[in-house]
Design a protein around this motif. Structure first.
Motif, mmCIF file in Angstrom:
data_model
loop_
_atom_site.group_PDB
_atom_site.id
_atom_site.type_symbol
_atom_site.label_atom_id
_atom_site.label_comp_id
_atom_site.label_asym_id
_atom_site.label_seq_id
_atom_site.Cartn_x
_atom_site.Cartn_y
_atom_site.Cartn_z
ATOM 1 N N PHE A 122 49.044 30.686 16.217
ATOM 2 C CA PHE A 122 49.480 31.793 15.366
ATOM 3 C C PHE A 122 48.288 32.640 14.918
ATOM 4 O O PHE A 122 48.313 33.871 14.979
ATOM 5 C CB PHE A 122 50.234 31.257 14.146
ATOM 6 C CG PHE A 122 50.416 32.289 13.079
ATOM 7 C CD1 PHE A 122 51.291 33.347 13.270
ATOM 8 C CD2 PHE A 122 49.683 32.230 11.901
ATOM 9 C CE1 PHE A 122 51.440 34.317 12.306
ATOM 10 C CE2 PHE A 122 49.832 33.198 10.929
ATOM 11 C CZ PHE A 122 50.707 34.248 11.131
ATOM 12 N N LEU A 123 47.222 31.972 14.465
ATOM 13 C CA LEU A 123 46.061 32.709 13.958
ATOM 14 C C LEU A 123 45.423 33.548 15.057
ATOM 15 O O LEU A 123 45.044 34.696 14.830
ATOM 16 C CB LEU A 123 45.025 31.733 13.406
ATOM 17 C CG LEU A 123 45.375 31.127 12.053
ATOM 18 C CD1 LEU A 123 44.354 30.083 11.672
ATOM 19 C CD2 LEU A 123 45.444 32.217 10.999
ATOM 20 N N ALA B 135 47.548 36.523 15.633
ATOM 21 C CA ALA B 135 47.549 37.482 14.538
ATOM 22 C C ALA B 135 46.224 38.232 14.459
ATOM 23 O O ALA B 135 46.190 39.387 14.061
ATOM 24 C CB ALA B 135 47.829 36.762 13.226
ATOM 25 N N THR B 136 45.120 37.566 14.828
ATOM 26 C CA THR B 136 43.826 38.239 14.723
ATOM 27 C C THR B 136 43.298 38.683 16.079
ATOM 28 O O THR B 136 42.180 39.158 16.178
ATOM 29 C CB THR B 136 42.785 37.306 14.083
ATOM 30 O OG1 THR B 136 42.788 36.075 14.800
ATOM 31 C CG2 THR B 136 43.094 37.035 12.636
ATOM 32 N N LYS C 254 42.265 37.066 18.675
ATOM 33 C CA LYS C 254 41.051 36.387 19.133
ATOM 34 C C LYS C 254 41.410 35.419 20.258
ATOM 35 O O LYS C 254 42.510 34.879 20.280
ATOM 36 C CB LYS C 254 40.421 35.598 17.984
ATOM 37 C CG LYS C 254 39.882 36.491 16.901
ATOM 38 C CD LYS C 254 38.845 35.772 16.095
ATOM 39 C CE LYS C 254 37.532 36.171 16.573
ATOM 40 N NZ LYS C 254 36.351 35.708 16.293
#
Lengths: 302, 459
Positions: A29-30, A33-34, A36
């Motif tokens: 998820f991170l 969302a970012t 990366k």
């Protein structure tokens, strides 16, 4: 469609046929969302590549895969000019050159005229996009899997840096290509060698270990729905015990699944020492391991 | 929250994790996206950003536990927590003023007051420092003495703190006083714990076993029990191996001929066909030149295998472009040149007769590694494979495994070949397990079969 939160990522990965741990769901998820890249590490066969496929399915994106190996270079990974086609075209349009330069008076002018046509030969028509360029130029967002990046040379790793931080690549003849849509990038590594700090800094890190007992049972049941609960549990317990032995190659989840499939094909309902001994070839890939497991059969199955 | 993460980052940096500013920024940005009260999510986020290899991860989890579990105050009331932390800070100030014991003492006091950075950094310094004592007096007491010093400072701080509490300096109720004492005692215990327990490194897929194909009758026989005839036969086997190695190398050349278009050659060839480029030529790509650095133990304990190891070293040097060969007992000796200039048996004879190698001295791995770090570190680059041959028996001297760690960071792969059987590793003065954490690959190499499979996999 992007994940809304960690729980959403978890749910959708599960729906895509992958049972993630909470760590995996959080990192996926991170990263999404970012925007990366994720550097996924872990023993062979714990579902690193499978995770990329599941991410692609759950986000409904195309998966572009680049398999790394020693000696992989830009020509194989990024793009290549189609020389043969260029030469063929240049032969075909040869007669037209007269038309272009017939009006010119001097040689300099003629060269000038031809130089203006140069672009015709260094254009998208003659470029052969390889996975990285495909991922960047694709109109729809894609999932880019760079598999076994540890097998590639340090030079290639350095080259990846530009791409991973800015999502752009430079083609000398055409200029810099920026990503139309930022791809979701996953890099997998088997820890053959350490990756450089610069590369690690640009990624979020995820270590996938063997799953715990419950998760592994869930995975087997998901992939092989017609397996009996009892057999499934006995199987996973046995595999987990085999992993504690000091083997050259510990059985991974893919081996668990292969084993379960073969047991079903053989129509076996109970895991007895004899059955384990007969079907061991599916789990152990080395003669030495095979013997070791055979010698410890009484510990593995009770 | 920003402050908390920042503190944690400095604590991690003090403990030796390399965390860049951009990674800190990333983690702060990501924190807004998740639910920080969910511990799994919070921990995963920090771990994904700060610990970017399996080796760092264990380290990270230990620090995480220290910082967020052991060091935090178990108080529900926020106001009270603030009052307490004020009180701790005051205590720290008083303690520092009262006694002037130097920076280590201050670090311990800071630790008690809730900031573990100083102490963690100090302990890391102790672990990584190498003792630079003269060669005649080699003990591993240096690090031990530094540890003792920290322990004494902890004891000093403990006494001072408990004295303060006994005198009820802050004039608080007996119940609070008791809680405070318990709290300080707890922290003192933690401080002692992190001092005395060395973090164990973990290392994935490091142990490689030889495959079990039997090529020779004596393939499984240890080097040490060879007869003269078998030694000759063994030579033959190694010779054949070397030839095989060369074949494989040239096959790699052949398989990789395609590169970019070679305009010059294509144009030149096209002249034959009236300018039509019928033959297309491509650049040949240069083969990646592997560099190999070998360190070979020649002490008494591996004496029997030593000759074969030298054999192996010599063959390696013949096969690869850039090989640097070293042998050591208590000091490092560069034998690259001897190997280059002489034929194999002569070279081995010369090495065995070299006066500069003290064959009867006890092996000292620590000194060897220190030596290497000082004089030859520049040999290791991202393309180098480091092969160490030895039994890792250090005669109870400081193993200096952190230097091996630094060497690992510089090179492509570290491979350790041990002529001892596996079940003896880690017994007695064997530091194999300590070194193994820094190696990509650890192999038992006691007979021809194991040697053959190693060489095959190396190419």
């Amino acid at each position: 469609m992007a994940y809304k939160n960690v729980a959403d990522a978890h749910k959708r990965l599960e729906k895509a046929g992958y049972i993630p741990s909470r760590e995996i769901a959080t990192v996926v998820f991170l990263a999404q969302a970012t925007q990366k890249p994720i550097l996924v590490e872990g023993p062979a066969g714990t579902g690193k590549t499978e995770l990329a496929k599941a991410v692609a399915r759950s986000l409904d994106r195309e998966l572009i895969r680049l398999q790394c190996y020693e000696g992989l270079d830009e020509a194989k990974a990024l793009y290549e000019w189609e020389y043969a086609k260029q030469l063929l075209y240049s032969q075909m349009v040869r007669d037209r050159i007269n038309d272009i330069i017939c009006a010119t008076a001097t040689l300099t002018e003629a060269v000038e005229q031809i130089a203006q046509q140069e672009d015709a030969f260094f254009s998208d028509r003659f470029i052969l996009p390889r996975p990285l360029l495909q991922a960047i130029t694709s109109a729809n967002p894609v999932v880019l899997l760079i598999d076994e990046v540890d097998k590639s040379d340090p030079e290639f790793e350095a080259f990846l840096l530009e791409m991973l931080s800015d999502f752009q690549v430079s083609i000398p003849e055409l200029g810099t290509r920026r990503a139309v849509q930022i791809p979701f990038v996953l890099l997998t590594s088997n820890n053959y060698r350490d990756m450089s700090d610069a590369l690690k800094r640009r990624c979020v890190h995820l270590y996938i270990d063997y799953p715990d007992r419950e998760a592994e049972i869930a995975i087997v049941r998901l992939k092989i729905p017609n397996i009996e609960q009892k057999l499934c549990q006995a199987l996973v317990d046995a595999i987990r015990k085999i992993r504690t032995l000091d083997l050259k190659k510990s059985p991974s989840i893919s081996e668990t699944l292969d084993w379960a499939k073969s047991l079903i094909a053989l129509q076996i309902h109970d895991l007895t020492p004899e059955v384990v001994s007969e079907t061991l070839n599916v789990i152990c890939k080395y003669q030495m391991d095979l013997e070791k497991v055979r010698n410890n059969l009484d510990r593995i199955v009770r | 929250m920003v402050k908390l993460v920042q503190q944690f980052v400095s604590c991690c940096r003090a403990a030796g994790l390399r965390i860049s500013t951009s990674e800190t920024l990333d983690s702060l940005r990501q924190l807004q996206l998740i639910d920080p009260t969910d511990e799994t999510q919070f921990r995963t986020l920090l771990s994904a950003n700060f610990a970017k290899s399996r080796r760092d991860q264990l380290h990270f989890h230990r620090l995480y536990h220290l910082f967020f579990h052991e060091m935090c105050m178990n108080l529900d009331d926020v106001d009270q927590a603030e009052a307490w932390s004020d009180m701790f800070k005051k205590t720290a100030l008083i303690l520092k003023e009262e006694h002037d014991h130097g920076p280590v003492y201050d670090a311990v006091v800071d630790f008690l007051a809730g900031s573990p950075m100083g102490l963690v950094a100090e302990i890391r310094r102790i672990r990584e420092e190498s003792d630079d004592q003269p060669a005649q007096l080699r003990f591993n007491l240096g690090p031990l003495a530094s540890r003792l010093n920290v322990l004494m400072q902890i004891t000093a701080a403990a006494e001072a703190v408990l004295a303060l509490i006994r005198d009820n300096y802050f004039k608080v109720s007996p119940a609070t006083l008791e809680e405070m004492a318990a709290h300080f005692n707890n922290r003192l215990d933690i401080a002692r714990g992190i001092l005395l327990q060395d973090p164990a490194n973990i290392n994935t897929n490091k142990k490689v076993k030889a495959s079990d194909r039997h090529r020779k009758d004596f393939g499984e026989k240890p080097f040490s029990s060879f007869t003269r005839e078998e030694i000759e036969e063994m030579r033959d086997a190694v010779d054949r191996l070397v030839r095989k190695l060369k074949n494989i190398v040239s096959r790699r050349w052949a398989a990789r001929k395609r590169g970019n278009l070679d305009i010059k050659r294509t144009l030149r060839a096209s002249a034959k066909y009236n300018g039509v480029p019928v033959d297309i030529h491509f650049h040949r790509k240069a083969l990646r030149k592997s560099r190999v650095v070998t360190l070979c133990d020649l002490s008494g304990s591996v004496w029997a295998a030593g000759r074969f190891m030298l054999n192996l070293l010599y063959s390696l040097q013949e096969c690869f472009d850039k090989v640097s060969s070293f042998v050591f007992v208590d000091q490092l000796t560069d034998v690259t040149q001897t190997f280059e200039e002489h034929e194999i048996s002569e070279a081995i004879r010369l090495v065995m007769a070299d006066e500069n190698i003290h064959y009867h001295a006890p092996t000292d791995y620590g000194e060897t590694l220190r030596n290497f770090k000082k004089n030859h570190m520049e040999l290791l680059t991202r393309k180098t494979t480091l092969i160490i041959v030895g039994d890792a028996r250090s005669n109870y001297m400081n193993p200096e495994d952190t230097i091996l760690g630094q060497m690992r960071d510089r090179c492509r792969r570290v491979i350790w070949l041990n002529p001892e059987p596996e079940n003896l590793w880690g017994t007695g003065d064997s530091e194999m397990m300590t070194y193994a954490t820094h190696c990509h690959e650890v192999r038992a190499c006691r007979n021809v079969n194991q040697l053959i499979s190693f060489i095959e996999e190396l190419v």
